[in-house]
Scaffold this motif. Sequence first.
Motif, PDB file in Angstrom:
ATOM      1  N   THR A 233       0.841  -1.196   0.000  1.00 25.04           N
ATOM      2  CA  THR A 233       0.000   0.000   0.000  1.00 25.04           C
ATOM      3  C   THR A 233       0.880   1.252   0.000  1.00 25.04           C
ATOM      4  OG1 THR A 233      -0.081   0.179   2.421  1.00 25.04           O
ATOM      5  CG2 THR A 233      -1.717  -1.272   1.375  1.00 25.04           C
ATOM      6  N   PRO A 234       0.285   2.423  -0.280  1.00 30.13           N
ATOM      7  CA  PRO A 234       1.067   3.663  -0.257  1.00 30.13           C
ATOM      8  C   PRO A 234       1.719   3.960   1.095  1.00 30.13           C
ATOM      9  CG  PRO A 234      -1.002   4.007  -1.417  1.00 30.13           C
ATOM     10  CD  PRO A 234      -1.082   2.646  -0.801  1.00 30.13           C
ATOM     11  N   ALA A 235       1.226   3.332   2.167  1.00 33.12           N
ATOM     12  CA  ALA A 235       1.818   3.557   3.482  1.00 33.12           C
ATOM     13  C   ALA A 235       3.294   3.164   3.512  1.00 33.12           C
ATOM     14  CB  ALA A 235       1.048   2.764   4.539  1.00 33.12           C
ATOM     15  N   TRP A 236       3.697   2.263   2.609  1.00 29.14           N
ATOM     16  CA  TRP A 236       5.074   1.768   2.571  1.00 29.14           C
ATOM     17  C   TRP A 236       5.967   2.594   1.654  1.00 29.14           C
ATOM     18  CZ3 TRP A 236       6.848  -1.938   5.796  1.00 29.14           C
ATOM     19  CH2 TRP A 236       5.884  -2.705   6.472  1.00 29.14           C
ATOM     20  N   MET A 237       5.454   3.694   1.118  1.00 28.54           N
ATOM     21  CA  MET A 237       6.210   4.457   0.137  1.00 28.54           C
ATOM     22  C   MET A 237       7.540   4.957   0.714  1.00 28.54           C
ATOM     23  SD  MET A 237       5.313   4.995  -3.083  1.00 28.54           S
ATOM     24  CE  MET A 237       3.544   5.227  -3.197  1.00 28.54           C
ATOM     25  N   GLY A 238       7.536   5.468   1.934  1.00 26.17           N
ATOM     26  CA  GLY A 238       8.762   5.973   2.540  1.00 26.17           C
ATOM     27  C   GLY A 238       9.792   4.885   2.761  1.00 26.17           C
ATOM     28  N   VAL A 239       9.346   3.716   3.214  1.00 28.20           N
ATOM     29  CA  VAL A 239      10.260   2.590   3.423  1.00 28.20           C
ATOM     30  C   VAL A 239      10.854   2.145   2.091  1.00 28.20           C
ATOM     31  CG1 VAL A 239      10.442   0.210   4.245  1.00 28.20           C
ATOM     32  CG2 VAL A 239       8.994   1.836   5.470  1.00 28.20           C
ATOM     33  N   MET A 240      10.006   2.087   1.052  1.00 27.93           N
ATOM     34  CA  MET A 240      10.487   1.687  -0.272  1.00 27.93           C
ATOM     35  C   MET A 240      11.550   2.653  -0.780  1.00 27.93           C
ATOM     36  SD  MET A 240      10.207   2.704  -3.697  1.00 27.93           S
ATOM     37  CE  MET A 240       8.659   3.580  -3.889  1.00 27.93           C
ATOM     38  N   ARG A 241      11.325   3.942  -0.586  1.00 30.71           N
ATOM     39  CA  ARG A 241      12.292   4.922  -1.091  1.00 30.71           C
ATOM     40  C   ARG A 241      13.617   4.814  -0.351  1.00 30.71           C
ATOM     41  NH1 ARG A 241       7.690   9.617  -1.974  1.00 30.71           N
ATOM     42  NH2 ARG A 241       7.375   9.208  -4.209  1.00 30.71           N
ATOM     43  N   LEU A 242      13.583   4.580   0.951  1.00 35.87           N
ATOM     44  CA  LEU A 242      14.814   4.340   1.704  1.00 35.87           C
ATOM     45  C   LEU A 242      15.524   3.101   1.172  1.00 35.87           C
ATOM     46  CD1 LEU A 242      16.750   4.747   4.148  1.00 35.87           C
ATOM     47  CD2 LEU A 242      15.145   3.330   5.489  1.00 35.87           C
ATOM     48  N   ASP A 243      14.763   2.041   0.994  1.00 35.94           N
ATOM     49  CA  ASP A 243      15.302   0.781   0.486  1.00 35.94           C
ATOM     50  C   ASP A 243      15.955   0.975  -0.885  1.00 35.94           C
ATOM     51  OD1 ASP A 243      15.161  -2.353   0.553  1.00 35.94           O
ATOM     52  OD2 ASP A 243      14.246  -1.807  -1.356  1.00 35.94           O
ATOM     53  N   ASN A 244      15.294   1.711  -1.759  1.00 34.76           N
ATOM     54  CA  ASN A 244      15.797   1.942  -3.112  1.00 34.76           C
ATOM     55  C   ASN A 244      17.073   2.776  -3.098  1.00 34.76           C
ATOM     56  OD1 ASN A 244      15.742   2.045  -5.997  1.00 34.76           O
ATOM     57  ND2 ASN A 244      14.778   4.050  -5.879  1.00 34.76           N
ATOM     58  N   GLN A 245      17.113   3.784  -2.232  1.00 36.49           N
ATOM     59  CA  GLN A 245      18.305   4.621  -2.143  1.00 36.49           C
ATOM     60  C   GLN A 245      19.493   3.836  -1.627  1.00 36.49           C
ATOM     61  OE1 GLN A 245      16.876   7.855   0.291  1.00 36.49           O
ATOM     62  NE2 GLN A 245      15.386   8.479  -1.265  1.00 36.49           N
ATOM     63  N   VAL A 246      19.257   2.970  -0.644  1.00 34.34           N
ATOM     64  CA  VAL A 246      20.335   2.114  -0.140  1.00 34.34           C
ATOM     65  C   VAL A 246      20.874   1.229  -1.258  1.00 34.34           C
ATOM     66  CG1 VAL A 246      20.854   0.174   1.405  1.00 34.34           C
ATOM     67  CG2 VAL A 246      19.540   2.125   2.252  1.00 34.34           C
ATOM     68  N   ALA A 247      19.967   0.713  -2.090  1.00 36.71           N
ATOM     69  CA  ALA A 247      20.363  -0.169  -3.192  1.00 36.71           C
ATOM     70  C   ALA A 247      21.342   0.515  -4.124  1.00 36.71           C
ATOM     71  CB  ALA A 247      19.128  -0.614  -3.978  1.00 36.71           C
ATOM     72  N   TYR A 248      21.017   1.720  -4.535  1.00 33.04           N
ATOM     73  CA  TYR A 248      21.859   2.360  -5.539  1.00 33.04           C
ATOM     74  C   TYR A 248      23.045   3.113  -4.944  1.00 33.04           C
ATOM     75  CZ  TYR A 248      19.255   0.334  -9.153  1.00 33.04           C
ATOM     76  OH  TYR A 248      18.715  -0.621  -9.988  1.00 33.04           O
ATOM     77  N   ILE A 249      23.015   3.383  -3.650  1.00 32.10           N
ATOM     78  CA  ILE A 249      24.245   3.818  -2.986  1.00 32.10           C
ATOM     79  C   ILE A 249      25.234   2.652  -2.969  1.00 32.10           C
ATOM     80  CG2 ILE A 249      25.237   4.464  -0.753  1.00 32.10           C
ATOM     81  CD1 ILE A 249      22.700   6.150  -0.281  1.00 32.10           C
ATOM     82  N   ALA A 250      24.733   1.448  -2.667  1.00 30.37           N
ATOM     83  CA  ALA A 250      25.595   0.264  -2.708  1.00 30.37           C
ATOM     84  C   ALA A 250      26.140   0.040  -4.113  1.00 30.37           C
ATOM     85  CB  ALA A 250      24.813  -0.969  -2.239  1.00 30.37           C
ATOM     86  N   ARG A 395      -4.289   6.785 -13.871  1.00 38.56           N
ATOM     87  CA  ARG A 395      -4.187   5.465 -13.255  1.00 38.56           C
ATOM     88  C   ARG A 395      -3.592   5.571 -11.852  1.00 38.56           C
ATOM     89  NH1 ARG A 395      -2.681   5.510 -18.407  1.00 38.56           N
ATOM     90  NH2 ARG A 395      -3.528   4.022 -19.927  1.00 38.56           N
ATOM     91  N   VAL A 396      -2.788   6.624 -11.628  1.00 39.60           N
ATOM     92  CA  VAL A 396      -2.092   6.825 -10.360  1.00 39.60           C
ATOM     93  C   VAL A 396      -2.796   7.943  -9.590  1.00 39.60           C
ATOM     94  CG1 VAL A 396       0.112   7.488  -9.303  1.00 39.60           C
ATOM     95  CG2 VAL A 396       0.089   6.083 -11.382  1.00 39.60           C
ATOM     96  N   PRO A 397      -3.112   7.728  -8.301  1.00 38.41           N
ATOM     97  CA  PRO A 397      -3.701   8.812  -7.508  1.00 38.41           C
ATOM     98  C   PRO A 397      -2.837  10.073  -7.576  1.00 38.41           C
ATOM     99  CG  PRO A 397      -3.790   6.751  -6.291  1.00 38.41           C
ATOM    100  CD  PRO A 397      -2.976   6.480  -7.529  1.00 38.41           C
ATOM    101  N   LYS A 398      -3.480  11.224  -7.556  1.00 35.19           N
ATOM    102  CA  LYS A 398      -2.813  12.494  -7.813  1.00 35.19           C
ATOM    103  C   LYS A 398      -1.591  12.712  -6.928  1.00 35.19           C
ATOM    104  CE  LYS A 398      -3.793  17.398  -8.558  1.00 35.19           C
ATOM    105  NZ  LYS A 398      -4.840  18.452  -8.546  1.00 35.19           N
ATOM    106  N   GLU A 399      -1.702  12.337  -5.645  1.00 35.82           N
ATOM    107  CA  GLU A 399      -0.603  12.614  -4.722  1.00 35.82           C
ATOM    108  C   GLU A 399       0.644  11.765  -5.007  1.00 35.82           C
ATOM    109  OE1 GLU A 399      -3.470   9.877  -2.372  1.00 35.82           O
ATOM    110  OE2 GLU A 399      -3.542  11.367  -3.997  1.00 35.82           O
ATOM    111  N   TRP A 400       0.490  10.710  -5.813  1.00 31.12           N
ATOM    112  CA  TRP A 400       1.626   9.834  -6.107  1.00 31.12           C
ATOM    113  C   TRP A 400       2.098   9.936  -7.562  1.00 31.12           C
ATOM    114  CZ3 TRP A 400       3.682   8.987  -1.803  1.00 31.12           C
ATOM    115  CH2 TRP A 400       2.931   8.698  -0.675  1.00 31.12           C
ATOM    116  N   ARG A 401       1.541  10.878  -8.301  1.00 30.84           N
ATOM    117  CA  ARG A 401       2.042  11.082  -9.665  1.00 30.84           C
ATOM    118  C   ARG A 401       3.424  11.731  -9.634  1.00 30.84           C
ATOM    119  NH1 ARG A 401      -3.641  13.516 -12.035  1.00 30.84           N
ATOM    120  NH2 ARG A 401      -4.891  11.674 -11.488  1.00 30.84           N
ATOM    121  N   SER A 402       4.127  11.635 -10.735  1.00 33.10           N
ATOM    122  CA  SER A 402       5.490  12.160 -10.793  1.00 33.10           C
ATOM    123  C   SER A 402       5.497  13.676 -10.744  1.00 33.10           C
ATOM    124  CB  SER A 402       6.186  11.685 -12.071  1.00 33.10           C
ATOM    125  OG  SER A 402       6.454  10.303 -12.006  1.00 33.10           O
TER     126      SER A 402
END
Length: 429
Positions: A233-250, A395-402
Amino acid sequence: MTENNNKVAPTPSAADPSQPPRGTLARWKLVGPGIVVAVTGVGAGDLVATLIAGSRFGYALLWAAVVGCIVKIALAEGSARYHLATGSTMLEGWRSLGIWTYWYFGIYIVLWGFVYGGTAMSATALPLAALFPDVLPFWAWGALSGIAGAVFVLLNRYAVFEAAMKFFIGVMFVVVVGLAILVMPNLGHAVTGLVPTIPEGSAIYTLGLIGGVGGTITMAAYGYWVNAKGWRTPAWMGVMRLDNQVAYIATGIFVIAMLIVGAELLYTAQITLSSGDRGLLDLDEVLEQRFGPVVSTVFLIGFAATTFSSILGVWHGVSLLFADFVRQATGGTGDRGDLEKTPAFRFYVLWLTFPPMVLLLLGRPFGLIIAYGAFGAFFMPFLALTLIWLLNSKRVPKEWRSGWLSNGLLGLAAALFIVLSLNEIARLF
């Protein structure tokens, strides 16, 4: 009263596993899918490309490695954001854009799997054959590595798979970063490499360094790994972004470390490596001559960890994509959250493993390579452009669009990958 005062209030995730924890440390402990992406995306060929860039241009292209990691963060984040914001998968998103996207991907994934399977097994056989030269022939090491990857993926669920990938990134980190420290980097020269410059003759290397390292079809699999972790769910968006940043820092650390090795060990001595995975065997010979057999052996172990982890990552992640493709082809029936259990998932794991063994014996047929290259060259532009389309649509809720930053980075990625794809097609023909 004392007993009540001593109780620790549960975090939101303890009370409701569908919600992420609030504490920073608790969120860091959840990092995992990004590690899987990083370990899968950095293959032997990527490390060689970085080494060659360092050996030819020193530290001059260090900035390109940093830009490349930022671009990949945007692509992977966009893929996972679509999953979390919409509750749909990338395959469902592509199909909503028109049937052409769906069938393009279907043809591509079948061709890609056959050729990549042979390539990945061959790459893993190289260090194993070098470590144990008289035990098995080269083709047997390749076949065994593919079978071992398939058995592991088929017998284990995501949690065990993620734990194994964390082990491999640990091995890779120790070996690659340790090697960079061993060659004694010139930090003053390295810092100057962060200033964007394009030395004469380096244009394609620059584009390749930005676009090539850590960027494969597995970037589209990131959203599936995020879902497999239980983030839905969107509640995990912050955790996902942290996870993704760690990935590409590595990923950035690996790239910078190999660029340092190329600049310090090869550039100054004007040593030329073979292109492709075999370039790491050339590096192994250089390391043995300069530092002795112990360093050489440790490097080969890191080489094997790099290649075998890519097998595990692709065998798992791309099989999830194929399983969802089949689910869509059959009318979208079945639970998309349990793709690991589907016959389609098992079929694609075996497709990656057994038919490509023919390539270990016969070499790659020219016609197949042309078709694979033509389809493969356009996948990353396809991913970047369709993400822009999907993430700016209703297709994407407004608050999560790019926003402007995401659109700018995805647009940069699309332009970069289009140039690289045209160069790849020109090389083929």
